[in-house]
Scaffold this active site. Structure first.
Site, mmCIF file in Angstrom:
data_model
loop_
_atom_site.group_PDB
_atom_site.id
_atom_site.type_symbol
_atom_site.label_atom_id
_atom_site.label_comp_id
_atom_site.label_asym_id
_atom_site.label_seq_id
_atom_site.Cartn_x
_atom_site.Cartn_y
_atom_site.Cartn_z
ATOM 1 N N TRP A 187 0.822 -1.184 0.146
ATOM 2 C CA TRP A 187 -0.034 0.058 -0.113
ATOM 3 C C TRP A 187 0.984 1.228 0.141
ATOM 4 O O TRP A 187 1.849 1.345 0.642
ATOM 5 C CB TRP A 187 -0.814 0.090 1.400
ATOM 6 C CG TRP A 187 -1.549 1.154 1.385
ATOM 7 C CD1 TRP A 187 -2.522 1.747 0.562
ATOM 8 C CD2 TRP A 187 -1.728 2.081 2.736
ATOM 9 N NE1 TRP A 187 -3.004 3.037 1.126
ATOM 10 C CE2 TRP A 187 -2.377 3.062 2.465
ATOM 11 C CE3 TRP A 187 -0.965 2.067 3.807
ATOM 12 C CZ2 TRP A 187 -2.876 4.084 3.252
ATOM 13 C CZ3 TRP A 187 -1.300 3.086 4.749
ATOM 14 C CH2 TRP A 187 -2.189 4.132 4.694
ATOM 15 N N GLN A 239 4.866 6.062 -4.810
ATOM 16 C CA GLN A 239 5.938 6.518 -4.283
ATOM 17 C C GLN A 239 7.274 5.923 -5.032
ATOM 18 O O GLN A 239 8.258 6.836 -4.807
ATOM 19 C CB GLN A 239 6.100 6.434 -2.535
ATOM 20 C CG GLN A 239 5.173 7.094 -1.919
ATOM 21 C CD GLN A 239 5.332 6.818 -0.440
ATOM 22 O OE1 GLN A 239 6.087 5.734 0.034
ATOM 23 N NE2 GLN A 239 4.831 7.852 0.457
ATOM 24 N N PRO A 292 2.194 -0.849 11.721
ATOM 25 C CA PRO A 292 2.629 -1.140 13.011
ATOM 26 C C PRO A 292 3.426 -0.072 13.360
ATOM 27 O O PRO A 292 3.842 -0.032 14.765
ATOM 28 C CB PRO A 292 3.388 -2.588 12.896
ATOM 29 C CG PRO A 292 3.524 -2.633 11.400
ATOM 30 C CD PRO A 292 2.390 -1.887 10.790
ATOM 31 N N ALA A 321 3.135 3.028 12.870
ATOM 32 C CA ALA A 321 1.875 4.469 12.967
ATOM 33 C C ALA A 321 2.656 5.365 11.762
ATOM 34 O O ALA A 321 2.902 6.484 12.170
ATOM 35 C CB ALA A 321 2.103 5.141 14.366
ATOM 36 N N GLN A 378 -8.094 -7.234 9.322
ATOM 37 C CA GLN A 378 -6.791 -6.447 9.062
ATOM 38 C C GLN A 378 -7.166 -5.063 9.324
ATOM 39 O O GLN A 378 -7.723 -4.316 8.860
ATOM 40 C CB GLN A 378 -6.550 -6.475 7.539
ATOM 41 C CG GLN A 378 -5.319 -5.792 7.031
ATOM 42 C CD GLN A 378 -4.592 -5.925 5.744
ATOM 43 O OE1 GLN A 378 -4.299 -4.826 5.193
ATOM 44 N NE2 GLN A 378 -4.654 -7.130 5.394
ATOM 45 N N TYR A 409 -5.196 -0.069 -4.388
ATOM 46 C CA TYR A 409 -3.886 0.478 -4.301
ATOM 47 C C TYR A 409 -3.487 1.005 -5.568
ATOM 48 O O TYR A 409 -3.457 0.300 -6.411
ATOM 49 C CB TYR A 409 -2.972 -0.453 -3.545
ATOM 50 C CG TYR A 409 -3.329 -0.818 -2.067
ATOM 51 C CD1 TYR A 409 -4.237 -0.210 -1.302
ATOM 52 C CD2 TYR A 409 -2.485 -1.972 -1.539
ATOM 53 C CE1 TYR A 409 -4.285 -0.800 0.069
ATOM 54 C CE2 TYR A 409 -2.690 -2.425 -0.091
ATOM 55 C CZ TYR A 409 -3.583 -1.907 0.200
ATOM 56 O OH TYR A 409 -4.105 -2.272 1.609
ATOM 57 N N GLY A 430 6.182 -2.325 4.945
ATOM 58 C CA GLY A 430 6.311 -2.003 3.399
ATOM 59 C C GLY A 430 7.671 -1.300 3.548
ATOM 60 O O GLY A 430 8.246 -1.225 4.498
#
Length: 337
Positions: free
Chosen positions: A22, A28, A208, A210, A178, A55, A286
């Site tokens: 994602w 990006q 995880p 933040a 999720q 996504y 990610g």
């Protein structure tokens, strides 16, 4: 190497560090770097990969399909999701109607270049479609062999319970949820986690760290580092802004000596914190470049001692959101168009 955990009370084992694409893939990160990052994940022992049709408006699935080409299918666990609109914005091109679910799975399989996905997830709850219609469609997809297991994403405890009961009646099982979960966002702990524990479902948690805030790279009173998510005008900045207030950033800086005392990096400690919850099967991570994964995968198999967990919670007291009501405002009341 990355360790495995069972997904709910199913027989499926997934890597407790699961690669999620994602924001990064198709937005990006350019295609070649994205593919290189997936290959690094494989080299590091990650075999579970999470994506969604929405996504990058299907771009992320396409890139993941290219990156995994040639890898034996039995060596992978591939997850994707359906709910949000992609492509043309037609009246039936969103939600969890039978039509959109079947259009969704066929499109995802085509883009991922596979015959089935291991986990197919309802990306949000659809208030406009009868839940029985949604569950019947998912059950048919399982029976047709297009998905091995079914999960949900960001459903409330009540929605999970009702969906789970219908799935059992229809001869299949919900195995996972999720949600967003981190030491700064703990809203699932009061209701969602106990419900899932009771029903034999796991959490596959996103963000995880933040949105990178728990890495400690955002210094209070200073401009965000160039190239960070907080400077991303393609969507990243919008998601991270809830954690960018001065009080939260100051609290996160208090975690640095705790991580140092534990002999961990800040990202490793943040991921180990969510994996300490026994209802969490996997933390989604990610990366915008391959080498970032080298550090985060080391969180696998790390066990935080009680004193470290208590120190983390104490440092973030007052800024960590633990309000279970936040789980009730995630799914749109009407289908997005």
């Amino acid at each position: 190497m990355v360790e495995y955990r069972y997904l709910g009370n199913s027989g499926l084992r997934i890597t407790e560090i699961t690669y999620g694409n994602w924001v990064t893939h198709g937005l990006q990160v350019d295609r070649d770097k994205a593919i290189a990052t997936v290959h690094r994940a494989l080299d590091l022992g990650i075999t579970s990969f999470d994506t969604a049709d929405v996504y990058a408006n299907t771009g992320a699935e396409k890139i993941l399909g290219k990156a995994l080409k040639g890898i034996p299918r039995e060596d992978l666990e591939i997850f994707t999701k359906v709910y949000w609109p992609v492509g043309n914005r037609g009246p039936n091109n969103a939600g969890l109607s039978r039509k959109h679910i079947f259009d969704g799975i066929h499109g995802s399989l085509r883009r991922l270049k596979v015959d089935y996905v291991d986990l197919y997830q309802a990306h949000r709850f659809d208030y406009e479609t009868p839940l029985e219609e949604t569950m019947r469609a998912f059950g048919d997809i399982v029976r047709q062999g297009k998905a091995m297991y079914i999960g949900v994403s960001e459903w409330t405890a009540e929605q999970i319970r009702e969906g789970h009961a219908l799935a059992e009646e229809l001869g299949f099982q919900l195995v996972s949820n999720q949600p967003q979960y981190s030491a700064l966002w703990r809203v699932i702990e009061d209701k969602v986690v106990p419900t899932c524990e009771e029903l034999g479902m796991s959490q596959i948690v996103w963000s995880p760290m933040a949105q990178g805030v728990l890495s400690g790279k955002y210094i209070p009173g200073e401009q965000p580092p160039a190239g960070s998510r907080a400077t991303d005008d393609k969507g990243g900045a919008n998601f991270v802004k809830r954690f960018m207030d001065l009080e939260t950033l100051q609290a996160v800086q208090r975690l640095k000596p705790i991580a140092a005392e534990a002999g961990l990096s800040m990202p490793q400690m943040a991921i180990a914190w969510v994996l300490a919850n026994p209802n969490v099967a996997a933390a989604l991570v990610g990366a915008s470049r391959p080498e970032q994964l080298d550090e985060t995968v080391k969180a696998s198999a790390i066990t935080l001692d009680t004193n470290t967990v208590e120190a983390i919670n104490s440092a973030l007291a007052g800024v960590s959101n633990q309000d279970p009501q936040a789980t009730y405002s995630v799914s749109p009341r009407t289908r997005p168009i």
